[in-house]
Design a protein around this motif. Structure first.
Motif, short mmCIF file in Angstrom:
data_model
loop_
_atom_site.label_atom_id
_atom_site.label_comp_id
_atom_site.label_asym_id
_atom_site.label_seq_id
_atom_site.Cartn_x
_atom_site.Cartn_y
_atom_site.Cartn_z
N ARG A 216 0.81 -1.22 0.00
CA ARG A 216 0.00 0.00 0.00
C ARG A 216 0.85 1.27 0.00
O ARG A 216 0.38 2.34 -0.42
CB ARG A 216 -0.90 -0.02 1.23
N GLU A 221 -3.78 3.49 -7.29
CA GLU A 221 -5.18 3.07 -7.14
C GLU A 221 -5.51 1.97 -8.13
O GLU A 221 -6.25 1.03 -7.82
CB GLU A 221 -6.10 4.27 -7.36
N LEU A 224 -4.18 -1.31 -6.78
CA LEU A 224 -4.99 -1.80 -5.66
C LEU A 224 -6.32 -2.38 -6.17
O LEU A 224 -6.79 -3.40 -5.65
CB LEU A 224 -5.25 -0.67 -4.66
N GLU A 225 -6.90 -1.75 -7.16
CA GLU A 225 -8.13 -2.28 -7.76
C GLU A 225 -7.87 -3.62 -8.43
O GLU A 225 -8.69 -4.54 -8.36
CB GLU A 225 -8.70 -1.29 -8.78
N SER A 228 -7.59 -6.36 -5.78
CA SER A 228 -8.91 -6.67 -5.25
C SER A 228 -9.70 -7.53 -6.24
O SER A 228 -10.31 -8.54 -5.87
CB SER A 228 -9.67 -5.37 -4.97
N SER A 229 -9.69 -7.12 -7.50
CA SER A 229 -10.42 -7.85 -8.53
C SER A 229 -9.88 -9.27 -8.71
O SER A 229 -10.64 -10.23 -8.83
CB SER A 229 -10.34 -7.08 -9.86
N GLN A 232 -10.92 -11.51 -5.73
CA GLN A 232 -12.34 -11.84 -5.81
C GLN A 232 -12.57 -12.94 -6.83
O GLN A 232 -13.31 -13.91 -6.57
CB GLN A 232 -13.16 -10.60 -6.18
N ARG A 285 -12.06 -7.24 3.44
CA ARG A 285 -12.65 -5.89 3.32
C ARG A 285 -12.18 -4.99 4.47
O ARG A 285 -11.91 -3.80 4.27
CB ARG A 285 -14.18 -5.98 3.29
N GLY A 288 -8.93 -3.66 3.79
CA GLY A 288 -8.88 -2.82 2.60
C GLY A 288 -8.36 -3.54 1.36
O GLY A 288 -8.21 -2.92 0.30
N LEU A 290 -9.87 -6.16 -0.24
CA LEU A 290 -11.03 -6.20 -1.14
C LEU A 290 -11.71 -4.84 -1.05
O LEU A 290 -11.95 -4.32 0.03
CB LEU A 290 -12.03 -7.29 -0.72
N ARG A 291 -12.04 -4.29 -2.21
CA ARG A 291 -12.57 -2.93 -2.24
C ARG A 291 -14.03 -2.95 -2.64
O ARG A 291 -14.47 -3.83 -3.32
CB ARG A 291 -11.74 -2.09 -3.21
#
Length: 291
Positions: A216, A221, A224-225, A228-229, A232, A285, A288, A290-291
């Motif tokens: 982090r 950004e 980080l996305e 997360s994707s 998931q 989550r 942070g 998973l967004r």
């Protein structure tokens, strides 16, 4: 540096010490621990029916008792096969990092982890070979890892995947260990695996938090996305590995690939995946990731 983050965390250092001591105190010889009957009764559940992939669906309503038991038998074999393949993959990743720069502090616990996971792989494979007609189900190709932007991101993804896999498996282990409808041999292997996985999960969560804190600091950004994707998608892919067309074929269901498609599209699958990963998703989550 990963090592700097780990070395500065007194909490993690304390957890490593306690978990390593617990591994020593709880040590057992799996080759002597289990009793392996020549055969297991086929007129009973081999997996908790609530965990089978047809539970709560129209497919389940079409099954008679004999076929429902047969399906649970093959679902059970597939679940242990999934463990064999998943453990092999995570062992490779941990072995590649033990006693390397950045992972000096957890390397002692890695030794316990590697030894325990190797033994888990043995008794899951032993179950499949003894009671699954001498075979271990093949698994579909894993979710491909997106080329990491950095070594820090790669480490995070590796240990997040290990954590996700272990929490998926442990959800099933803890349920079946307590299910008196199952044969004691089945309950025993799930019980002992749950005992060990509770340590591995505690370790994994702490390490993943530290690795994410490092990522982090410099990640964009967009990166980080992407993380997360990817995670998931990995959770969904891991859960859908339980839906194996060969299982449906072996249980005598017509059109096994069609059955799989029907089950994956069922609202029951979405509910089951959400329940299985309820604690995992909450943790990811909260941190942070998973967004």
């Amino acid at each position: 540096m990963v090592s700097d983050v780990i070395e500065r965390s007194e909490r993690f250092q304390g957890i490593l010490g306690r978990l390593s001591a617990k591994s020593i105190d709880d040590y057992y010889n799996p080759y002597r621990l289990f009793e392996w009957p020549d055969r297991l009764p086929e007129d009973m559940w081999w997996m908790s029916p609530e965990l089978t992939t047809t539970h709560g669906t129209e497919v389940a309503q079409r099954l008679g008792p004999e076929q429902a038991h047969a399906l649970s038998r093959y679902e059970s074999i597939n679940f242990y096969s999934l463990n064999v393949h998943g453990i092999r993959e995570l062992l490779v990743e941990v072995v590649n990092r033990i006693h390397t720069a950045g992972f000096e502090a957890p390397s002692e616990f890695f030794h316990h982890f590697i030894g325990e996971e190797n033994e888990h792989m043995w008794f899951f494979a032993e179950f499949c070979l003894r009671y699954g007609n001498g075979r271990i189900y093949r698994q579909p190709a894993g979710a491909a890892v997106t080329p990491a932007a950095s070594a820090a991101v790669e480490n995070l993804l590796v240990f997040a995947r290990i954590m996700i896999f272990e929490e998926l498996v442990d959800h099933y282990n803890s349920t079946m260990a307590a299910d008196e409808r199952l044969h004691e041999t089945i309950r025993a292997i799930n019980r002992i695996h749950h005992q060990d996985e509770s340590r591995h999960i505690a370790f994994g969560r702490e390490l993943v938090q530290l690795l994410f804190a490092e990522v982090r600091k410099t990640a964009t950004e967009e990166e980080l996305e992407s993380i997360s994707s990817y995670l998931q998608r990995y959770m969904t892919h891991s859960f859908e590995s339980l839906y194996h067309p060969q299982v449906y074929r072996d249980a005598g269901l017509d059109d096994p690939h069609g059955v799989r498609r029907q089950l994956l599209a069922s609202p029951a699958r979405a509910r089951a995946e959400e329940q299985t990963f309820r604690k995992t998703a909450k943790f990811l989550r909260k941190t942070g990731i998973l967004r």
